[in-house]
Design a protein around this motif. Structure first.
Motif, mmCIF file in Angstrom:
data_model
loop_
_atom_site.group_PDB
_atom_site.id
_atom_site.type_symbol
_atom_site.label_atom_id
_atom_site.label_comp_id
_atom_site.label_asym_id
_atom_site.label_seq_id
_atom_site.Cartn_x
_atom_site.Cartn_y
_atom_site.Cartn_z
ATOM 1 N N GLN A 43 -14.270 56.631 39.044
ATOM 2 C CA GLN A 43 -15.720 56.579 39.178
ATOM 3 C C GLN A 43 -16.150 55.167 39.523
ATOM 4 N N ASN A 44 -17.009 55.073 40.542
ATOM 5 C CA ASN A 44 -17.621 53.805 40.910
ATOM 6 C C ASN A 44 -19.107 54.079 41.059
ATOM 7 N N GLY A 45 -19.850 53.895 39.967
ATOM 8 C CA GLY A 45 -21.275 54.249 39.970
ATOM 9 C C GLY A 45 -21.425 55.753 40.119
ATOM 10 N N ASN A 46 -22.076 56.194 41.201
ATOM 11 C CA ASN A 46 -22.273 57.618 41.457
ATOM 12 C C ASN A 46 -21.227 58.204 42.395
ATOM 13 N N ASP A 47 -20.227 57.402 42.773
ATOM 14 C CA ASP A 47 -19.140 57.869 43.643
ATOM 15 C C ASP A 47 -17.943 58.277 42.779
ATOM 16 N N PHE A 48 -17.427 59.483 43.050
ATOM 17 C CA PHE A 48 -16.329 60.020 42.253
ATOM 18 C C PHE A 48 -15.186 60.504 43.135
ATOM 19 N N THR A 49 -13.971 60.317 42.634
ATOM 20 C CA THR A 49 -12.795 61.006 43.157
ATOM 21 C C THR A 49 -12.212 61.738 41.967
ATOM 22 N N TRP A 50 -12.183 63.077 42.064
ATOM 23 C CA TRP A 50 -11.808 63.950 40.948
ATOM 24 C C TRP A 50 -10.551 64.689 41.372
ATOM 25 N N THR A 51 -9.409 64.323 40.796
ATOM 26 C CA THR A 51 -8.131 64.900 41.198
ATOM 27 C C THR A 51 -7.520 65.683 40.045
ATOM 28 N N GLN A 52 -7.073 66.888 40.353
ATOM 29 C CA GLN A 52 -6.372 67.697 39.356
ATOM 30 C C GLN A 52 -4.921 67.837 39.801
ATOM 31 N N HIS A 53 -4.010 67.441 38.909
ATOM 32 C CA HIS A 53 -2.574 67.512 39.164
ATOM 33 C C HIS A 53 -2.036 68.733 38.416
ATOM 34 N N PHE A 54 -1.439 69.649 39.159
ATOM 35 C CA PHE A 54 -0.893 70.873 38.579
ATOM 36 C C PHE A 54 0.623 70.749 38.444
ATOM 37 N N PRO A 55 1.228 71.434 37.466
ATOM 38 C CA PRO A 55 2.695 71.432 37.369
ATOM 39 C C PRO A 55 3.289 71.895 38.699
ATOM 40 N N GLY A 56 4.400 71.301 39.076
ATOM 41 C CA GLY A 56 5.038 71.669 40.329
ATOM 42 C C GLY A 56 4.617 70.779 41.488
ATOM 43 N N GLY A 57 3.696 69.843 41.232
ATOM 44 C CA GLY A 57 3.351 68.862 42.251
ATOM 45 C C GLY A 57 2.090 69.147 43.067
ATOM 46 N N ARG A 58 1.458 70.298 42.892
ATOM 47 C CA ARG A 58 0.241 70.597 43.654
ATOM 48 C C ARG A 58 -0.933 69.794 43.092
ATOM 49 N N THR A 59 -1.775 69.266 43.986
ATOM 50 C CA THR A 59 -2.969 68.559 43.560
ATOM 51 C C THR A 59 -4.181 69.061 44.342
ATOM 52 N N THR A 60 -5.328 68.960 43.727
ATOM 53 C CA THR A 60 -6.599 69.240 44.380
ATOM 54 C C THR A 60 -7.478 68.028 44.134
ATOM 55 N N THR A 61 -8.068 67.482 45.209
ATOM 56 C CA THR A 61 -8.930 66.311 45.078
ATOM 57 C C THR A 61 -10.290 66.601 45.690
ATOM 58 N N ASN A 62 -11.327 66.332 44.929
ATOM 59 C CA ASN A 62 -12.694 66.416 45.423
ATOM 60 C C ASN A 62 -13.312 65.027 45.320
ATOM 61 N N THR A 63 -13.851 64.539 46.436
ATOM 62 C CA THR A 63 -14.517 63.248 46.487
ATOM 63 C C THR A 63 -15.989 63.513 46.768
ATOM 64 N N PHE A 64 -16.858 62.943 45.931
ATOM 65 C CA PHE A 64 -18.278 63.211 46.103
ATOM 66 C C PHE A 64 -19.121 62.054 45.574
ATOM 67 N N THR A 65 -20.366 62.027 46.033
ATOM 68 C CA THR A 65 -21.374 61.107 45.538
ATOM 69 C C THR A 65 -22.480 61.956 44.930
ATOM 70 N N VAL A 66 -22.866 61.637 43.715
ATOM 71 C CA VAL A 66 -23.918 62.395 43.042
ATOM 72 C C VAL A 66 -25.165 62.404 43.930
ATOM 73 N N GLY A 67 -25.714 63.604 44.138
ATOM 74 C CA GLY A 67 -26.926 63.761 44.921
ATOM 75 C C GLY A 67 -26.729 63.938 46.410
ATOM 76 N N LYS A 68 -25.485 63.881 46.886
ATOM 77 C CA LYS A 68 -25.202 64.052 48.313
ATOM 78 C C LYS A 68 -24.244 65.210 48.524
ATOM 79 N N GLU A 69 -24.472 65.992 49.583
ATOM 80 C CA GLU A 69 -23.591 67.117 49.878
ATOM 81 C C GLU A 69 -22.182 66.615 50.215
ATOM 82 N N ALA A 70 -21.173 67.337 49.710
ATOM 83 C CA ALA A 70 -19.776 66.944 49.933
ATOM 84 C C ALA A 70 -18.927 68.192 50.161
ATOM 85 N N ASP A 71 -17.807 67.997 50.848
ATOM 86 C CA ASP A 71 -16.817 69.065 50.999
ATOM 87 C C ASP A 71 -16.033 69.150 49.707
#
Length: 128
Positions: A43-71
């Motif tokens: 977290q850097n202020g309202n900017d986030f990188t949210w990563t989930q690490h699953f067993p077996g090596g799979r990861t999902t990462t969502n990067t977003f800024t609070v208040g702004k549309e993101a993929d």
């Protein structure tokens, strides 16, 4: 509202009922049951990188800024666009078929997803 850190799955409530409600296929339901996910939040202020690490090596990462549309990507692998908001100190996102909130409570990451009245709660303890 400091979310930064690394959190390890500690427990959950209503997993089966929730994932069936949102239409997750049975193979993904089985993989996710009691899955020791490690969630890493940068977290850097309202900017986030949210990563989930699953067993077996799979990861999902969502990067977003609070208040702004993101993929974004669901834990079921579906991609969509969302705007993450802050409500009462919680991060809130409307996923395609559920509402997701995240907060720090008692030093733990508490995530709650709600779909058609079914509430799924996942708690993770801070490890770094």
């Amino acid at each position: 509202m400091a979310f930064a850190g690394k959190y390890e799955f500690e427990g959950d409530e209503n997993y089966d009922e929730f994932v069936k409600k949102i239409g997750l296929p049975s193979d993904k339901i089985e993989l996710g049951r009691n899955c020791k996910i490690v969630t890493e939040v940068v977290q850097n202020g309202n900017d986030f990188t949210w990563t989930q690490h699953f067993p077996g090596g799979r990861t999902t990462t969502n990067t977003f800024t609070v208040g702004k549309e993101a993929d974004m990507e669901t834990f079921g692998g579906k991609k969509f666009k969302a705007t993450v908001k802050i409500e009462d100190g919680k991060l809130v996102a409307e996923f395609p078929n559920y509402r997701h909130t995240a907060e720090i409570s008692g030093g733990k990451l508490v995530e709650i997803s709600t779909s058609s009245g079914v509430v799924y709660k996942r708690t993770s303890k801070k490890i770094a």
